[in-house]
Design an enzyme around this catalytic site. Structure first.
Site, PDB file in Angstrom:
ATOM      1  N   SER A 113      69.522 -83.799 -10.335  1.00  0.00           N
ATOM      2  CA  SER A 113      69.291 -82.270  -9.565  1.00  0.00           C
ATOM      3  C   SER A 113      70.039 -82.224  -8.298  1.00  0.00           C
ATOM      4  CB  SER A 113      67.693 -82.280  -9.403  1.00  0.00           C
ATOM      5  OG  SER A 113      67.574 -81.087  -8.829  1.00  0.00           O
ATOM      6  N   HIS A 114      69.568 -82.212  -7.383  1.00  0.00           N
ATOM      7  CA  HIS A 114      70.212 -81.683  -6.227  1.00  0.00           C
ATOM      8  C   HIS A 114      70.815 -82.722  -5.199  1.00  0.00           C
ATOM      9  CE1 HIS A 114      66.198 -82.807  -5.557  1.00  0.00           C
ATOM     10  NE2 HIS A 114      66.118 -83.116  -4.315  1.00  0.00           N
ATOM     11  N   ASP A 277      71.460 -75.123  -7.991  1.00  0.00           N
ATOM     12  CA  ASP A 277      71.538 -76.516  -7.699  1.00  0.00           C
ATOM     13  C   ASP A 277      72.364 -77.433  -8.678  1.00  0.00           C
ATOM     14  OD1 ASP A 277      69.678 -76.717  -9.590  1.00  0.00           O
ATOM     15  OD2 ASP A 277      68.473 -78.192  -8.552  1.00  0.00           O
ATOM     16  N   ASP A 279      71.418 -79.283 -11.388  1.00  0.00           N
ATOM     17  CA  ASP A 279      71.066 -78.970 -12.621  1.00  0.00           C
ATOM     18  C   ASP A 279      70.811 -77.530 -13.018  1.00  0.00           C
ATOM     19  OD1 ASP A 279      68.984 -79.251 -11.161  1.00  0.00           O
ATOM     20  OD2 ASP A 279      67.513 -80.020 -12.881  1.00  0.00           O
ATOM     21  N   ASP A 281      68.299 -75.364 -12.059  1.00  0.00           N
ATOM     22  CA  ASP A 281      66.775 -75.021 -11.940  1.00  0.00           C
ATOM     23  C   ASP A 281      66.323 -74.212 -10.750  1.00  0.00           C
ATOM     24  OD1 ASP A 281      66.637 -77.464 -10.807  1.00  0.00           O
ATOM     25  OD2 ASP A 281      65.232 -78.315 -12.014  1.00  0.00           O
ATOM     26  N   ARG A 282      67.202 -74.640  -9.571  1.00  0.00           N
ATOM     27  CA  ARG A 282      66.736 -73.918  -8.407  1.00  0.00           C
ATOM     28  C   ARG A 282      67.660 -72.834  -8.219  1.00  0.00           C
ATOM     29  NH1 ARG A 282      65.303 -78.682  -4.267  1.00  0.00           N
ATOM     30  NH2 ARG A 282      64.394 -80.176  -5.725  1.00  0.00           N
ATOM     31  N   LYS A 376      61.806 -74.669 -14.047  1.00  0.00           N
ATOM     32  CA  LYS A 376      62.034 -73.498 -13.285  1.00  0.00           C
ATOM     33  C   LYS A 376      63.582 -73.146 -13.692  1.00  0.00           C
ATOM     34  CE  LYS A 376      62.984 -77.080  -9.490  1.00  0.00           C
ATOM     35  NZ  LYS A 376      62.251 -78.319 -10.031  1.00  0.00           N
TER      36      LYS A 376
HETATM   37  C1  VG1 Z   1      61.487 -82.002  -4.782  1.00  0.00           C
HETATM   38  C2  VG1 Z   1      60.982 -80.618  -4.473  1.00  0.00           C
HETATM   39  C3  VG1 Z   1      59.777 -80.174  -5.587  1.00  0.00           C
HETATM   40  C4  VG1 Z   1      60.815 -80.261  -7.017  1.00  0.00           C
HETATM   41  C5  VG1 Z   1      61.173 -81.640  -7.212  1.00  0.00           C
HETATM   42  C6  VG1 Z   1      62.239 -81.805  -8.384  1.00  0.00           C
HETATM   43  O1  VG1 Z   1      60.344 -82.990  -4.952  1.00  0.00           O
HETATM   44  O2  VG1 Z   1      60.138 -80.664  -3.175  1.00  0.00           O
HETATM   45  O3  VG1 Z   1      59.394 -78.793  -5.353  1.00  0.00           O
HETATM   46  O4  VG1 Z   1      59.844 -79.807  -7.961  1.00  0.00           O
HETATM   47  O5  VG1 Z   1      62.144 -81.763  -5.993  1.00  0.00           O
HETATM   48  O6  VG1 Z   1      63.292 -80.358  -8.273  1.00  0.00           O
HETATM   49  P1  VG1 Z   1      60.252 -84.047  -3.804  1.00  0.00           P
HETATM   50  O7  VG1 Z   1      58.960 -85.030  -4.534  1.00  0.00           O
HETATM   51  O8  VG1 Z   1      61.423 -84.701  -3.343  1.00  0.00           O
HETATM   52  O9  VG1 Z   1      59.620 -83.084  -2.660  1.00  0.00           O
HETATM   53  V1  VG1 Z   1      64.755 -80.734  -8.955  1.00  0.00           V
HETATM   54  O10 VG1 Z   1      65.551 -79.465  -8.941  1.00  0.00           O
HETATM   55  O11 VG1 Z   1      65.245 -82.042  -8.257  1.00  0.00           O
HETATM   56  O12 VG1 Z   1      64.205 -80.827 -10.666  1.00  0.00           O
HETATM   57 CO    CO Z   2      67.173 -79.082 -10.008  1.00  0.00          CO
END
Ligand code: VG1
Ligand code: CO
Length: 543
Positions: A113-114, A277, A279, A281-282, A376
């Site tokens: 992801s990010h 981001d 992948d 989804d954000r 998302k």
């Molecule tokens: C973070 C975000 C959460 C999101 C998760 C996965 O988790 O706060 O809202 O659902 O990333 O997003 P955490 O546990 O680090 O707070 V993604 O775009 O990484 O699938």
């Molecule tokens: Co993501």
């Protein structure tokens, strides 16, 4: 083509977190590490014989290599067919869409992801089930248990496949179909969103910039914004997916997407700025001169969703993760629909969506989505925004200010303390929990505690209980602080502190965010003794 059974020894650190297994690249590069985890996933899909699996990732370093390994393990384990995105690419929402559309048994998504990519960055493997959503707790627990008892994996011995040419080939008894990663997703968006209205908007001179952050949304955004809507060339920035995201952190917030953010706050700002981001989804939304907090964006989408054809009948209900501001609840109340509060992470929305209790949901971390998939969806949120602007004919900044005038404003900020000592983080949370019962009624730095608890979620659909989902302290002055530890970090612990305060007086809607929140920030630090316990005087990231 022969199937080989390879003896292996388990790794003990393959516990999937909020969004699958996320680790530093060198961890995944250990011998048999990927093979073990993929075999463990496959072993937890008992009905796989003759079924279809979906496979793709965000294009980061290791993506292609892991796609090849996964195809060979799938072929040795009875799947009939794998749909893999060209180049090994599929955004997370597109993977969810493809799983649902093609009746797949599930999907394997390669992404962190990010988190940053490249040889020193992060990698991740996530399993999604047949509804297109992240595997629920029971399934991830089974996968983890399997990783610890594994003694062998099965793989076909074959040369690597060509991932760059559309079409079908065979791998043993299995068909590998290389699909256009954008096509199914584009067709779904076409069903939900008023493409004609948006095309007219751009034809009328509307301009936007979408920062794909050198990650997976580049091809999607270019095809839809520039290809379908006819937005000017150059609308999509950083549109080519790169293995290291160009050395950047593909997290769409004012810190990591600062070029776009600075542009939107300058005199040269186009009509809308957006980013997604790693992948896909954000999303981040920036109006000219005005950053739209993800919590506000979610509330605004809920208020206007009926303007998009896919939501013309209205919403059955909405949901937000607990740390997300309560702006969404105010919209739900005015629409007379239920609003649910879930723990952080998309998997909790899945049950509510599957049961039809909600149509739209989101998180403060810039994730917004609806019942169209079970993840998302960053680009979807941007398209709904465009749909709203096209139909109302109002500038984005007016939509936001109008929203505040109607509902009041939830001033919001999140402070992240990254890579702190994991034990210290545990002590901080334990210390807070120990204090909770005594807090209500206490005066702290000019605020009065109204309630304090550790969030416990009871799933309204299946009754399952999830405990310790974040300490929340609400104040009589319409303010709130939430503390929780991240489940997606890959080094040490990350403490997230979510701070908000509601204002509704007409002369208090446009104050500097930092000023409004300063007293709450001070109380948040004091209450958890953050500086002393973490050794940090400042957060690493403020969004
Ligand atoms: C973070 C975000 C959460 C999101 C998760 C996965 O988790 O706060 O809202 O659902 O990333 O997003 P955490 O546990 O680090 O707070 V993604 O775009 O990484 O699938
Ligand atoms: Co993501």
């Amino acid at each position: 083509m022969s199937v080989t059974t390879v003896p292996t020894t388990p790794y003990d650190d393959q516990k999937p977190g909020t969004s699958g297994l996320r680790k530093k690249v060198p961890v995944f590069q250990q011998a048999r590490y990927v093979e073990n985890f993929v075999q463990a996933i496959v072993d937890c899909i008992p009905d796989r014989a003759g079924r279809t699996l979906v496979l793709g990732g965000d294009g980061r370093f290791l993506n292609r290599a892991v796609v090849q390994i996964t195809l060979k393990i799938a072929a040795a384990n009875g799947f009939a067919r794998v749909l893999v995105g060209r180049g090994g690419l599929l955004s997370t929402p597109a993977a969810s869409c493809v799983i649902r559309k093609h009746g797949a048994v599930g999907g394997i998504i390669l992404s962190a992801s990010h988190n940053p990519g490249g040889p020193d960055g992060d990698f991740g493997i996530k399993y999604n089930t047949a509804n297109g959503g992240p595997a629920p707790e029971g399934v991830t627990a089974a996968i983890y248990a399997r990783t610890r008892s594994l003694t062998e994996y099965r793989i076909v011995e074959a040369p690597d496949l060509d991932l760059d040419t559309l079409g079908e080939t065979r791998l043993g008894d299995m068909v590998v179909a290389v699909i256009d990663p954008v096509a199914d997703y584009l067709a779904l968006m076409h069903d939900l969103i008023d493409f004609d209205a948006i095309t007219r908007l751009f034809a009328g001179g509307f301009r936007m910039r979408f920062d794909a952050m050198s990650a997976v949304t580049g091809p999607y955004a270019t095809a839809i914004l520039e290809g379908v809507f006819g937005a000017e060339a150059g609308t999509v920035l950083n549109g080519t997916p790169r293995e290291d995201f160009g050395g950047h952190h593909p997290d769409p917030n004012p810190v990591h997407a600062h070029e776009l953010y600075d542009l939107m706050l300058s005199a040269r700002a186009p009509n809308l700025g957006a980013a997604s981001d790693g992948d896909g989804d954000r999303n981040m939304i920036v109006a000219p001169g005005l950053f739209v907090t993800p919590s506000d964006s979610l509330a605004i989408l809920a208020a206007y969703a009926h303007l998009a054809p896919g939501y013309a009948k209205g919403l059955s209900g909405v949901a937000r993760s607990m740390p997300t501001s309560r702006a969404l609840d105010r919209v739900a109340a005015s629409l007379g629909i239920p609003a649910y509060e879930t723990p952080t992470g998309w998997k909790f929305f899945g049950n509510l969506l599957d049961a039809g209790l909600i149509t739209l949901c989101g998180e403060e971390s810039a994730g917004t989505g609806s019942n169209h998939v079970r993840e998302k969806d960053g680009l979807w949120a941007v398209l709904i925004w465009l749909n709203i602007l096209a139909v109302t004919g109002r500038p984005a900044q007016d939509v936001v200010r109008g929203h505040w005038a109607t509902f009041g404003r939830d001033y919001y900020t999140r402070h992240d303390y990254e890579e702190i000592d994991a034990e210290a983080a545990g002590r901080l949370m334990d210390g807070l929990r120990a204090k909770l019962a005594g807090l209500p009624g206490t005066r702290l730095g000019g605020l009065t505690v109204a309630a304090a608890d550790d969030f416990r979620y009871v799933d309204p659909v299946d009754g399952s209980v999830t405990e310790q989902q974040g300490v929340r302290v609400t104040f009589a002055e319409d303010a709130r602080v939430v503390y929780r530890l991240s489940g997606t970090g890959t080094a040490g612990a990350t403490l997230r502190v979510y701070i908000e305060r509601y204002e509704s007086a007409p002369d208090r809607l446009e104050l500097p965010v930092a000023d409004v929140l300063a007293p709450v920030v001070a109380v948040a630090g004091e209450l958890a003794d953050i500086a002393a316990l973490t050794g940090r005087s400042e957060p690493s990231v403020i969004t």
